[in-house]
Design an enzyme around this catalytic site. Sequence first.
Site, PDB file in Angstrom:
ATOM      1  NE  ARG A 251      -4.728   5.353  -0.007  1.00  0.00           N
ATOM      2  CZ  ARG A 251      -4.296   6.283  -0.729  1.00  0.00           C
ATOM      3  NH1 ARG A 251      -4.739   6.839  -2.077  1.00  0.00           N
ATOM      4  NH2 ARG A 251      -3.046   6.058  -0.734  1.00  0.00           N
TER       5      ARG A 251
ATOM      6  CD  GLU B 245       7.792   2.941  -1.344  1.00  0.00           C
ATOM      7  OE1 GLU B 245       6.602   3.443  -0.981  1.00  0.00           O
ATOM      8  OE2 GLU B 245       8.018   1.950  -2.197  1.00  0.00           O
TER       9      GLU B 245
HETATM   10  P1  AMP Z   1       5.833   6.165   4.020  1.00  0.00           P
HETATM   11  O1  AMP Z   1       5.836   6.827   4.716  1.00  0.00           O
HETATM   12  O2  AMP Z   1       6.226   5.275   2.998  1.00  0.00           O
HETATM   13  O3  AMP Z   1       5.167   5.009   5.109  1.00  0.00           O
HETATM   14  O4  AMP Z   1       4.289   5.839   2.950  1.00  0.00           O
HETATM   15  C1  AMP Z   1       2.953   5.434   3.395  1.00  0.00           C
HETATM   16  C2  AMP Z   1       1.671   6.668   2.732  1.00  0.00           C
HETATM   17  O5  AMP Z   1       2.194   6.450   1.873  1.00  0.00           O
HETATM   18  C3  AMP Z   1       0.554   6.018   2.625  1.00  0.00           C
HETATM   19  O6  AMP Z   1      -0.376   7.227   3.213  1.00  0.00           O
HETATM   20  C4  AMP Z   1       0.235   5.189   1.596  1.00  0.00           C
HETATM   21  O7  AMP Z   1      -0.974   5.759   1.308  1.00  0.00           O
HETATM   22  C5  AMP Z   1       1.137   5.718   0.691  1.00  0.00           C
HETATM   23  N1  AMP Z   1       2.215   4.700  -0.049  1.00  0.00           N
HETATM   24  C6  AMP Z   1       3.466   4.870   0.343  1.00  0.00           C
HETATM   25  N2  AMP Z   1       3.992   3.744  -0.771  1.00  0.00           N
HETATM   26  C7  AMP Z   1       2.675   3.051  -1.232  1.00  0.00           C
HETATM   27  C8  AMP Z   1       3.033   2.128  -2.210  1.00  0.00           C
HETATM   28  N3  AMP Z   1       3.668   1.649  -2.554  1.00  0.00           N
HETATM   29  N4  AMP Z   1       1.422   1.829  -2.209  1.00  0.00           N
HETATM   30  C9  AMP Z   1       0.200   2.406  -1.585  1.00  0.00           C
HETATM   31  N5  AMP Z   1       0.270   3.742  -1.126  1.00  0.00           N
HETATM   32  C10 AMP Z   1       2.214   3.918  -0.390  1.00  0.00           C
END
Ligand code: AMP
Length: 182
Positions: free
Chosen positions: A70, A107
């Site tokens: 995205r 995550e």
């Molecule tokens: P992070 O590396 O944990 O900051 O995750 C960021 C990436 O994972 C982004 O590209 C988001 O699209 C996706 N992402 C992680 N957790 C979520 C969530 N709870 N809702 C939507 N997208 C998430």
Amino acid sequence: MSAGAVDDEFDPGLERVRSLVRDVPDHPEPGILFRDLTPVLADAEAFATIATELAARVGLADVVVGIEARGFLIGAAVALVAGTGVVPVRKAGKLPVVAASRTYDLEYGTATLELAADTLAPGSKAFVVDDVLATGGTGEATCALLAEVGVEVVGFGTVLELAALGGRARLAGIDVHALFSL
Ligand code: AMP
């Protein structure tokens, strides 16, 4: 904590964006509340709002770096409004010639990101864009990739910050701009 801001005061355009975020419980696995921005991107007014709001924060960057997937859609729109080029950071295995690669924790699970060779000149200044800042692992890995090829990250822009997950702390020293937080 990094400099930068969560621009959380009331704004009708951003309220529309916020109202279009779709909550999907237990995706992609039990216990994860997925914040789906697909309806935001599908709405002309909301899409224009996020592009113009993030473009206003690009500052002195000469390129926007969008994180798969995205971040490509949002990053390209931001770059067009800001008048910069756009470079993708891709998931493993997609690029024919790779300059740098990082594996990191999400995550949920792990992932590897890659940067294409010969797309960014050393010394250039990048504004990194993703849709959601969650744990910060994706942003941290992207900034590490860029540092490896001599690119300076002058800002990180995201539509939505999941503040409780503390991602901002992993982007220490970088101006983090979130249009709103949940
Ligand atoms: P992070 O590396 O944990 O900051 O995750 C960021 C990436 O994972 C982004 O590209 C988001 O699209 C996706 N992402 C992680 N957790 C979520 C969530 N709870 N809702 C939507 N997208 C998430």
